[in-house]
Scaffold this motif. Structure first.
Motif, PDB file in Angstrom:
ATOM      1  N   LEU A   5       0.901  -1.188  -0.028  1.00 38.56           N
ATOM      2  CA  LEU A   5       0.005  -0.075   0.008  1.00 38.56           C
ATOM      3  C   LEU A   5       0.881   1.241   0.084  1.00 38.56           C
ATOM      4  O   LEU A   5       1.802   1.549   0.904  1.00 38.56           O
ATOM      5  CB  LEU A   5      -1.010  -0.152   1.286  1.00 38.56           C
ATOM      6  CG  LEU A   5      -1.826   1.193   1.408  1.00 38.56           C
ATOM      7  CD1 LEU A   5      -2.757   1.528   0.249  1.00 38.56           C
ATOM      8  CD2 LEU A   5      -2.583   0.959   2.756  1.00 38.56           C
ATOM      9  N   VAL A   6       0.590   2.154  -0.940  1.00 38.09           N
ATOM     10  CA  VAL A   6       1.406   3.161  -1.075  1.00 38.09           C
ATOM     11  C   VAL A   6       0.532   4.562  -0.798  1.00 38.09           C
ATOM     12  O   VAL A   6      -0.308   4.745  -1.696  1.00 38.09           O
ATOM     13  CB  VAL A   6       2.124   3.626  -2.263  1.00 38.09           C
ATOM     14  CG1 VAL A   6       2.881   4.894  -2.809  1.00 38.09           C
ATOM     15  CG2 VAL A   6       3.121   2.418  -2.568  1.00 38.09           C
ATOM     16  N   ILE A   7       0.727   5.213   0.348  1.00 36.45           N
ATOM     17  CA  ILE A   7      -0.072   6.107   0.598  1.00 36.45           C
ATOM     18  C   ILE A   7       0.397   7.584   0.358  1.00 36.45           C
ATOM     19  O   ILE A   7       1.414   7.741   0.685  1.00 36.45           O
ATOM     20  CB  ILE A   7      -0.670   6.105   2.074  1.00 36.45           C
ATOM     21  CG1 ILE A   7      -1.165   4.650   2.445  1.00 36.45           C
ATOM     22  CG2 ILE A   7      -1.585   7.172   2.398  1.00 36.45           C
ATOM     23  CD1 ILE A   7      -1.200   4.534   3.926  1.00 36.45           C
ATOM     24  N   VAL A 110      -1.158  -0.850  -4.270  1.00 35.92           N
ATOM     25  CA  VAL A 110      -2.468  -0.323  -4.493  1.00 35.92           C
ATOM     26  C   VAL A 110      -2.175   1.190  -3.815  1.00 35.92           C
ATOM     27  O   VAL A 110      -1.402   1.357  -2.998  1.00 35.92           O
ATOM     28  CB  VAL A 110      -3.622  -1.040  -3.498  1.00 35.92           C
ATOM     29  CG1 VAL A 110      -3.963  -2.274  -4.118  1.00 35.92           C
ATOM     30  CG2 VAL A 110      -3.243  -1.334  -2.174  1.00 35.92           C
ATOM     31  N   LEU A 111      -2.934   1.892  -4.308  1.00 34.78           N
ATOM     32  CA  LEU A 111      -2.728   3.588  -3.943  1.00 34.78           C
ATOM     33  C   LEU A 111      -3.891   4.004  -2.995  1.00 34.78           C
ATOM     34  O   LEU A 111      -4.859   3.675  -3.072  1.00 34.78           O
ATOM     35  CB  LEU A 111      -2.704   4.570  -5.330  1.00 34.78           C
ATOM     36  CG  LEU A 111      -1.416   3.966  -6.215  1.00 34.78           C
ATOM     37  CD1 LEU A 111      -1.604   4.931  -7.330  1.00 34.78           C
ATOM     38  CD2 LEU A 111      -0.183   4.065  -5.568  1.00 34.78           C
ATOM     39  N   THR A 137      -8.135   3.879  -1.488  1.00 31.87           N
ATOM     40  CA  THR A 137      -8.554   4.258  -0.100  1.00 31.87           C
ATOM     41  C   THR A 137      -8.337   5.892   0.128  1.00 31.87           C
ATOM     42  O   THR A 137      -7.192   6.240  -0.405  1.00 31.87           O
ATOM     43  CB  THR A 137      -7.829   3.528   0.912  1.00 31.87           C
ATOM     44  OG1 THR A 137      -8.297   4.096   2.385  1.00 31.87           O
ATOM     45  CG2 THR A 137      -6.360   3.326   1.003  1.00 31.87           C
ATOM     46  N   ARG A 138      -9.267   6.334   0.554  1.00 31.19           N
ATOM     47  CA  ARG A 138      -9.159   8.103   0.504  1.00 31.19           C
ATOM     48  C   ARG A 138      -9.402   8.362   2.144  1.00 31.19           C
ATOM     49  O   ARG A 138     -10.668   8.351   2.380  1.00 31.19           O
ATOM     50  CB  ARG A 138     -10.040   8.763  -0.123  1.00 31.19           C
ATOM     51  CG  ARG A 138     -10.102   8.234  -1.892  1.00 31.19           C
ATOM     52  CD  ARG A 138     -10.956   9.138  -2.722  1.00 31.19           C
ATOM     53  NE  ARG A 138     -10.980   8.638  -3.903  1.00 31.19           N
ATOM     54  CZ  ARG A 138     -11.854   9.164  -5.038  1.00 31.19           C
ATOM     55  NH1 ARG A 138     -12.580  10.173  -4.464  1.00 31.19           N
ATOM     56  NH2 ARG A 138     -11.634   8.888  -6.111  1.00 31.19           N
ATOM     57  N   GLU A 159      -8.898  -0.933   5.818  1.00 27.34           N
ATOM     58  CA  GLU A 159      -9.722  -1.099   4.655  1.00 27.34           C
ATOM     59  C   GLU A 159      -9.189  -1.915   3.426  1.00 27.34           C
ATOM     60  O   GLU A 159      -9.732  -2.660   2.594  1.00 27.34           O
ATOM     61  CB  GLU A 159      -9.936   0.357   4.035  1.00 27.34           C
ATOM     62  CG  GLU A 159     -10.930   1.272   4.756  1.00 27.34           C
ATOM     63  CD  GLU A 159     -11.301   2.591   4.108  1.00 27.34           C
ATOM     64  OE1 GLU A 159     -11.994   3.283   4.883  1.00 27.34           O
ATOM     65  OE2 GLU A 159     -10.901   2.993   3.219  1.00 27.34           O
ATOM     66  N   MET A 160      -7.777  -1.855   3.454  1.00 22.52           N
ATOM     67  CA  MET A 160      -7.034  -2.642   1.937  1.00 22.52           C
ATOM     68  C   MET A 160      -6.805  -3.856   2.786  1.00 22.52           C
ATOM     69  O   MET A 160      -6.258  -4.614   1.801  1.00 22.52           O
ATOM     70  CB  MET A 160      -6.117  -1.804   1.914  1.00 22.52           C
ATOM     71  CG  MET A 160      -6.297  -0.520   1.116  1.00 22.52           C
ATOM     72  SD  MET A 160      -7.099  -0.571  -0.590  1.00 22.52           S
ATOM     73  CE  MET A 160      -8.836  -0.382   0.093  1.00 22.52           C
TER      74      MET A 160
END
Length: 225
Positions: A5-7, A110-111, A137-138, A159-160
């Protein structure tokens, strides 16, 4: 295959919104007959939720005045954005879209977004830049304590369905890096934003431009493996 996961933070990381932020903050203070804070002080609070930001910028004012400052900021920001459109008022930094495209194309990534913006503000920005479908995901200020509280990242992970050891937070402020540290994820700082690189002490790595992102992410992913 373990998903990563890349936020991303938004203001100062993906988009350069400082003209709108500075103009809106000046408008908010002028509406209250108050002198606006300095440019340095205003950019120093970017990333915080507005109520926390106003407490830092106007610590001697009462709660009613600070609430009025928040509403004045929102009003001015919305009018500025409507005048020219989100794409023009908050342009993407050079290389940002290409970097997002490369990451979006990967099956193992996933972003997400974790921002001090409101949901409405983020939605308008995503719409303006045609980024629908990029961020699965926001996380926004409406739903969480202000950065650097780890709530945004922890919720994104939940969430992910991804563990903290498989995530990276990318941002330009000390709040982003401290949030990442508190959430147990790797923090990747960027040097082109609103806090100096010297303030990003909690970052595992700092990059100078988006062309370096892929290489550094591979390094971090290798460290996380």
């Amino acid at each position: 295959m373990r998903l990563k996961l890349v936020i991303f933070d938004v203001d100062g990381t993906l988009v350069d919104s400082q003209a709108d932020i500075l103009g809106s903050m000046h408008g908010a203070f002028e509406r209250q007959g108050m002198a606006a804070p300095s440019r340095e002080d205003i950019l120093g609070i970017v990333g915080l939720s507005l109520d926390v930001a106003m407490l830092k910028l106007a610590p001697t004012t009462d709660a009613v005045t600070r609430a009025a400052l928040v509403e004045g900021y929102k009003h001015t920001y919305m009018r500025r954005r409507e005048a020219v459109g989100a794409k023009e008022s908050s342009p993407l930094y050079p290389g940002a879209l290409a970097a997002l495209d490369r990451l979006k194309a990967r099956e193992d990534v996933v972003l997400g977004v974790a921002t001090g913006k409101s949901r409405r503000g983020l939605d308008k920005l995503i719409e303006g830049h045609g980024l629908e479908g990029y961020f699965l995901t926001r996380q926004v200020a409406d739903d969480h304590p202000s950065k650097p509280h780890p709530s945004m990242i922890l919720t994104a992970l939940t969430e992910m369905g991804i563990e903290s050891g498989d995530a990276v937070m990318i941002g330009d402020t000390s709040y982003d890096m401290e949030m990442a540290q508190s959430a147990g994820v790797a923090g990747l700082g960027v040097s082109w934003g609103y806090h100096p690189a010297s303030a990003l002490g909690a970052a595992k790595h700092i990059i100078e431009d988006f062309s370096a992102l892929d290489t550094v992410l591979e390094q971090i992913f290798g460290e996380l493996a």
